[in-house]
Each structure stands twice: as C-alpha cells, then as structure tokens.
Scaffold this active site. Structure first.
Site, PDB file in Angstrom:
ATOM      1  N   TYR A  24       0.856  -1.188   0.000  1.00 32.89           N
ATOM      2  CA  TYR A  24       0.000   0.000   0.000  1.00 32.89           C
ATOM      3  C   TYR A  24       0.898   1.247   0.000  1.00 32.89           C
ATOM      4  O   TYR A  24       0.793   2.122   0.826  1.00 32.89           O
ATOM      5  CB  TYR A  24      -0.930  -0.031   1.229  1.00 32.89           C
ATOM      6  CG  TYR A  24      -2.095   0.926   1.161  1.00 32.89           C
ATOM      7  CD1 TYR A  24      -3.217   0.640   0.388  1.00 32.89           C
ATOM      8  CD2 TYR A  24      -2.076   2.131   1.870  1.00 32.89           C
ATOM      9  CE1 TYR A  24      -4.285   1.518   0.327  1.00 32.89           C
ATOM     10  CE2 TYR A  24      -3.148   3.019   1.818  1.00 32.89           C
ATOM     11  CZ  TYR A  24      -4.248   2.697   1.046  1.00 32.89           C
ATOM     12  OH  TYR A  24      -5.321   3.567   0.983  1.00 32.89           O
ATOM     13  N   GLN A  27       2.198   3.058  -5.632  1.00 35.40           N
ATOM     14  CA  GLN A  27       1.254   2.448  -6.576  1.00 35.40           C
ATOM     15  C   GLN A  27       0.109   1.748  -5.843  1.00 35.40           C
ATOM     16  O   GLN A  27      -1.038   1.797  -6.282  1.00 35.40           O
ATOM     17  CB  GLN A  27       1.964   1.432  -7.472  1.00 35.40           C
ATOM     18  CG  GLN A  27       2.871   2.042  -8.519  1.00 35.40           C
ATOM     19  CD  GLN A  27       2.125   2.841  -9.573  1.00 35.40           C
ATOM     20  OE1 GLN A  27       1.008   2.496  -9.959  1.00 35.40           O
ATOM     21  NE2 GLN A  27       2.733   3.908 -10.037  1.00 35.40           N
ATOM     22  N   SER A  52       2.558   0.543   6.402  1.00 35.58           N
ATOM     23  CA  SER A  52       1.370   0.915   5.626  1.00 35.58           C
ATOM     24  C   SER A  52       0.064   0.338   6.175  1.00 35.58           C
ATOM     25  O   SER A  52      -1.015   0.726   5.733  1.00 35.58           O
ATOM     26  CB  SER A  52       1.519   0.421   4.183  1.00 35.58           C
ATOM     27  OG  SER A  52       2.710   0.846   3.621  1.00 35.58           O
ATOM     28  N   HIS A 107       5.416  -3.518 -13.045  1.00 32.29           N
ATOM     29  CA  HIS A 107       6.741  -3.349 -13.651  1.00 32.29           C
ATOM     30  C   HIS A 107       7.255  -4.761 -13.930  1.00 32.29           C
ATOM     31  O   HIS A 107       7.030  -5.677 -13.143  1.00 32.29           O
ATOM     32  CB  HIS A 107       7.652  -2.589 -12.678  1.00 32.29           C
ATOM     33  CG  HIS A 107       9.050  -2.359 -13.185  1.00 32.29           C
ATOM     34  ND1 HIS A 107       9.345  -2.137 -14.514  1.00 32.29           N
ATOM     35  CD2 HIS A 107      10.239  -2.297 -12.533  1.00 32.29           C
ATOM     36  CE1 HIS A 107      10.656  -1.954 -14.642  1.00 32.29           C
ATOM     37  NE2 HIS A 107      11.219  -2.048 -13.460  1.00 32.29           N
ATOM     38  N   ASP A 190      11.582   1.226 -19.319  1.00 32.55           N
ATOM     39  CA  ASP A 190      11.331   1.862 -18.023  1.00 32.55           C
ATOM     40  C   ASP A 190      12.646   2.150 -17.307  1.00 32.55           C
ATOM     41  O   ASP A 190      12.867   3.254 -16.802  1.00 32.55           O
ATOM     42  CB  ASP A 190      10.443   0.946 -17.177  1.00 32.55           C
ATOM     43  CG  ASP A 190       9.991   1.610 -15.903  1.00 32.55           C
ATOM     44  OD1 ASP A 190       9.111   2.491 -15.982  1.00 32.55           O
ATOM     45  OD2 ASP A 190      10.507   1.268 -14.835  1.00 32.55           O
ATOM     46  N   SER A 251      10.972  33.355 -24.539  1.00 35.01           N
ATOM     47  CA  SER A 251      11.415  34.464 -25.389  1.00 35.01           C
ATOM     48  C   SER A 251      12.221  33.932 -26.581  1.00 35.01           C
ATOM     49  O   SER A 251      12.732  32.807 -26.539  1.00 35.01           O
ATOM     50  CB  SER A 251      12.292  35.416 -24.574  1.00 35.01           C
ATOM     51  OG  SER A 251      13.527  34.776 -24.284  1.00 35.01           O
TER      52      SER A 251
HETATM   53  P1  NAD Z   1       6.497   1.599  -2.470  1.00 42.99           P
HETATM   54  O1  NAD Z   1       7.876   1.497  -1.943  1.00 42.99           O
HETATM   55  O2  NAD Z   1       5.875   2.934  -2.567  1.00 42.99           O
HETATM   56  O3  NAD Z   1       5.504   0.726  -1.594  1.00 42.99           O
HETATM   57  C1  NAD Z   1       5.815  -0.534  -1.154  1.00 42.99           C
HETATM   58  C2  NAD Z   1       4.713  -1.100  -0.294  1.00 42.99           C
HETATM   59  O4  NAD Z   1       5.040  -2.457  -0.024  1.00 42.99           O
HETATM   60  C3  NAD Z   1       4.539  -0.418   1.058  1.00 42.99           C
HETATM   61  O5  NAD Z   1       3.174  -0.357   1.349  1.00 42.99           O
HETATM   62  C4  NAD Z   1       5.228  -1.373   2.005  1.00 42.99           C
HETATM   63  O6  NAD Z   1       4.665  -1.328   3.295  1.00 42.99           O
HETATM   64  C5  NAD Z   1       4.915  -2.706   1.343  1.00 42.99           C
HETATM   65  N1  NAD Z   1       5.842  -3.762   1.725  1.00 42.99           N
HETATM   66  C6  NAD Z   1       7.182  -3.677   1.870  1.00 42.99           C
HETATM   67  N2  NAD Z   1       7.679  -4.868   2.222  1.00 42.99           N
HETATM   68  C7  NAD Z   1       6.636  -5.723   2.286  1.00 42.99           C
HETATM   69  C8  NAD Z   1       6.520  -7.098   2.613  1.00 42.99           C
HETATM   70  N3  NAD Z   1       7.577  -7.830   2.929  1.00 42.99           N
HETATM   71  N4  NAD Z   1       5.287  -7.641   2.575  1.00 42.99           N
HETATM   72  C9  NAD Z   1       4.206  -6.927   2.238  1.00 42.99           C
HETATM   73  N5  NAD Z   1       4.261  -5.607   1.933  1.00 42.99           N
HETATM   74  C10 NAD Z   1       5.460  -5.021   1.963  1.00 42.99           C
HETATM   75  O7  NAD Z   1       6.486   0.835  -3.875  1.00 42.99           O
HETATM   76  P2  NAD Z   1       6.038   1.406  -5.285  1.00 42.99           P
HETATM   77  O8  NAD Z   1       6.975   2.494  -5.698  1.00 42.99           O
HETATM   78  O9  NAD Z   1       4.580   1.670  -5.290  1.00 42.99           O
HETATM   79  O10 NAD Z   1       6.386   0.172  -6.244  1.00 42.99           O
HETATM   80  C11 NAD Z   1       5.538  -0.947  -6.353  1.00 42.99           C
HETATM   81  C12 NAD Z   1       5.631  -1.509  -7.759  1.00 42.99           C
HETATM   82  O11 NAD Z   1       5.117  -0.566  -8.679  1.00 42.99           O
HETATM   83  C13 NAD Z   1       7.040  -1.804  -8.225  1.00 42.99           C
HETATM   84  O12 NAD Z   1       7.002  -2.956  -9.035  1.00 42.99           O
HETATM   85  C14 NAD Z   1       7.406  -0.600  -9.062  1.00 42.99           C
HETATM   86  O13 NAD Z   1       8.380  -0.855 -10.048  1.00 42.99           O
HETATM   87  C15 NAD Z   1       6.072  -0.337  -9.700  1.00 42.99           C
HETATM   88  N6  NAD Z   1       5.921   1.038 -10.197  1.00 42.99           N
HETATM   89  C16 NAD Z   1       6.066   2.072  -9.324  1.00 42.99           C
HETATM   90  C17 NAD Z   1       5.854   3.350  -9.759  1.00 42.99           C
HETATM   91  C18 NAD Z   1       5.859   4.483  -8.763  1.00 42.99           C
HETATM   92  O14 NAD Z   1       5.231   5.468  -9.035  1.00 42.99           O
HETATM   93  N7  NAD Z   1       6.494   4.413  -7.617  1.00 42.99           N
HETATM   94  C19 NAD Z   1       5.520   3.613 -11.113  1.00 42.99           C
HETATM   95  C20 NAD Z   1       5.351   2.521 -11.972  1.00 42.99           C
HETATM   96  C21 NAD Z   1       5.542   1.238 -11.503  1.00 42.99           C
HETATM   97 MG    MG Z   2       9.518   3.849 -14.129  1.00 43.52          MG
END
Ligand code: NAD
Ligand code: MG
Length: 338
Positions: A24, A27, A52, A107, A190, A251
């Site tokens: 949570y 993303q 989270s 991703h 990416d 400009s």
């Molecule tokens: P984040 O770091 O923001 O969030 C990670 C979440 O995972 C947190 O809620 C954390 O509490 C939880 N977490 C961590 N360890 C855990 C565990 N052992 N068990 C259960 N939950 C756990 O991550 P993010 O940036 O949202 O990235 C998530 C995915 O989305 C990745 O694959 C990333 O490449 C992809 N992605 C992210 C973005 C972005 O905007 N950040 C954009 C495109 C794709």
């Molecule tokens: Mg990216």
C-alpha cells in the site's frame, strides 16, 4: 500500434472477482482506491505491523497478512518494492496462489529477469502506469487518468487480456490510453527512461548546472530558482503541448539559446554513454548489480543517497520553499496517508 481506451474494455470480467493488492505504497494505494471507486472488490495484503497497515485500514480496506490476502484472491497485484518481490513471492505469495488465478505486476523487472517464475497454471499480466502512484490517484479523482502499459506473460485461462484491460481501466488508464507491450520492452524502456531522463538525467543536469553557477560566484538562491524551480514551469509547457509549445512561450532569446546550446550540453559523447547504459539494462548487468547491491545491504545506495541529501541545493531549496507556502497546499504526497 494499438491503443486501448475505456470503450474497448468489458468491466464485467473483473466483477465478482476479489482483487488483492499487495503493498500500500505509491502504486498500491492508488490502484486499491481507484479500483474500489470503480466498483471492484479490493482487499490489501501487507506485513503485519508494517508501516502501511494503518494507512490502508484508515482508508477503510480489509487488510490481511500477504499469504491470507493471496489465498482469498482471484487477482493478485504485487505492488511491493521490486528488490524484495522475489523473496516475498517465494515465501508468502506462491504457497497461497490458486490455480487459474491472475498474478499481476506494475513493472516487469522480476518476471523479465527471472527472479519470479510463476507456475504454468497461473495467468500473468502487467499494468504499468507511466507515472508515479500519487498521480495515478490524483488523476483518477479529477476524472482523468495516467497512460499505462499492458502486457501478458502467460495466459492459461485464455482471457488474461480482457482481465488486464478491465484492471487498467479500473485504475483510470482507459481515459488516457493503454498501450499493449511485452514484459521485456516495458522493463528495458522503463529502466532506461528513469536512469537517463526522468530521475538520473534530470537530477544530474540540475545539480551540475547549480554547481557551475555557485562555483562561479553566483548566489545559491539565484542558482536554485534558475536551475530547479523554473524547470517545473518549463516541463508543464512541454507536457501540455510538446517542445514546440514550450518554445512558443519562451522568449526568442531563450529559444535561440535552447536551439544552439542544448545539443552542446547533451552532445555526442552523452549519447554514446546513453547507449552504454541501455546495453547494461538489456544485458541484465544493471539488474544483477541492483540485486547484489540489495543482498549486500545497499552500501552504494545509502552512501549516494546521503551525499545527495547533503548537497547545498537541498539546503537552499528547503529555505526557499518555506517562503512559498502555497507549494505545500494540495500536495500529491501526504506521508501520513499515502
Ligand atoms: P512503495 O515502496 O511505494 O511501496 C511498497 C509497499 O510495499 C509499502 O506499502 C510497504 O509497506 C509494502 N511492503 C514492503 N515490504 C513488504 C513485505 N515484505 N510484505 C508486504 N508488503 C510489503 O512501492 P512502489 O513504488 O509503489 O512500487 C511498487 C511496484 O510498482 C514496483 O514494481 C514498481 O516498479 C512499480 N511502479 C512504481 C511506480 C511508482 O510510481 N512508484 C511507477 C510505476 C511502476
Ligand atoms: Mg519507471
């Protein structure tokens, strides 16, 4: 190239299915809230006691330990950090994953580089928004969307594309456009984009130009406004109407400087370096380095992050932003909630 929109999707294929969003964070909170607002049945999987858990509960979701959420779900979207995903998959996701269910990612890193190998009776797809999670939520709330990529890795049920499309539309991507791609193409572009332009290229450009001005005796405050603050205003113009739109607005002097000096900054040598960086991504060399860096407890990541935080531009920026209180209103990121 085929681009899909809301009209191309049948939301019914996801109705009645339980979607477990694992994580949570950036993303995770966006997918979970957008899907729920689109009328789908969403639960959250997290570590008990993780940071989270409370945020997801406060938002009114049923929150379960990851394994339990997976066991209840028909669709499992894995939104934890890429570098912990392999271990989490092996320890908590795989043992509870149902035959015929859908395993999804935002991703392609772990699937493409073979860190996660799902069983052949599980459907695997990707919906990857081309923007930060906080924007995925924000755009949805204002009735818009963030363009997203969609890919199918394996499809034993034969309807994975329909499910992926409904999912993508459920997070709002169908308003902006959904492009079908492959795990390989998404992963490589990416990583390249964030290294060369979006994160790496832009931050190095800002810091280096700031240093040149300050070392030449100009005040850090001037340098901050010139090299960092104004960038947003320029990017807004580019975002709205492309590079020509920005050139129309600035400009003639700025435009002449842009046309003649820009290619001297980002010159042939820089392009060659970009090609080497792409090759490291394609060959898996970057992935290997990042995986091993995590195994080693992130010494390089930590040292360089600290060095970045100690840069003069951060100190000056903090002071100057405090004088612009409107920047703090309507913030996309509220660390208490998302
Ligand atoms: P984040 O770091 O923001 O969030 C990670 C979440 O995972 C947190 O809620 C954390 O509490 C939880 N977490 C961590 N360890 C855990 C565990 N052992 N068990 C259960 N939950 C756990 O991550 P993010 O940036 O949202 O990235 C998530 C995915 O989305 C990745 O694959 C990333 O490449 C992809 N992605 C992210 C973005 C972005 O905007 N950040 C954009 C495109 C794709
Ligand atoms: Mg990216």
């Amino acid at each position: 190239m085929e681009i899909y929109y809301d009209r191309d999707s049948n939301p019914e294929v996801l109705k009645g299915k339980t979607i477990a969003v694992i994580g949570y964070g950036s993303q995770g909170h966006a997918h979970a809230n957008n899907l729920r607002d689109s009328g789908y049945d969403v639960i959250i999987g997290l570590r008990k006691g993780g940071s989270s858990w409370k945020k997801a509960e406060d938002a009114g979701f049923t929150v379960l330990p990851t394994g339990e959420a997976v066991a209840r779900a028909d669709v499992v979207m894995v939104l934890v950090p890429d570098e912990i995903m392999g271990d989490l998959y092996r320890e908590e996701i795989a043992p509870s994953l149902k035959s015929g269910s859908y395993l999804a990612f935002a991703h392609g890193f772990n699937i493409h580089f073979g860190q996660i190998v799902p069983p052949s009776d599980v459907n695997v797809f990707m919906v990857a928004p081309k923007g930060p999670g906080h924007l995925v939520r924000h755009q949805y709330k204002i009735g818009a969307g963030v363009p997203s990529l969609m890919a199918i890795h394996q499809d034993p049920s034969g309807d994975t594309k329909d499910v992926a499309l409904a999912y993508a539309c459920g997070i709002g991507a169908g308003k902006a456009g959904i492009i079908e791609t492959t795990f390989r193409e998404e992963t490589e572009t990416d990583l390249f984009g964030e290294q060369v332009v979006l994160c790496g290229g832009v931050t190095a450009l800002i810091q280096t130009a700031f240093e040149v001005l300050v070392e030449a005796g100009y005040s850090p405050e001037m340098a901050y406004f010139e090299c960092l603050h104004e960038l947003k205003l320029i990017v807004d113009l580019i975002y709205e109407g492309g590079i020509s739109n920005m050139r129309y607005s600035v400009s003639n002097t700025a435009q002449y400087g842009d046309l003649t000096r820009g290619p001297r900054v980002i010159n042939g040598a820089v392009k060659e370096e970009m090609k080497r960086i792409l090759e490291e991504v394609q060959s898996g060399q970057f992935a290997r380095e990042w995986i091993l860096e995590n195994r080693a407890g992130r010494p390089v990541f930590n040292a360089l992050t600290k060095r970045g935080e100690e840069h003069l531009i951060e100190e000056v920026g903090k002071k100057l932003r405090a004088m612009m209180p409107w920047l703090q209103k309507e913030k996309l990121v509220d660390r208490e909630k998302n």
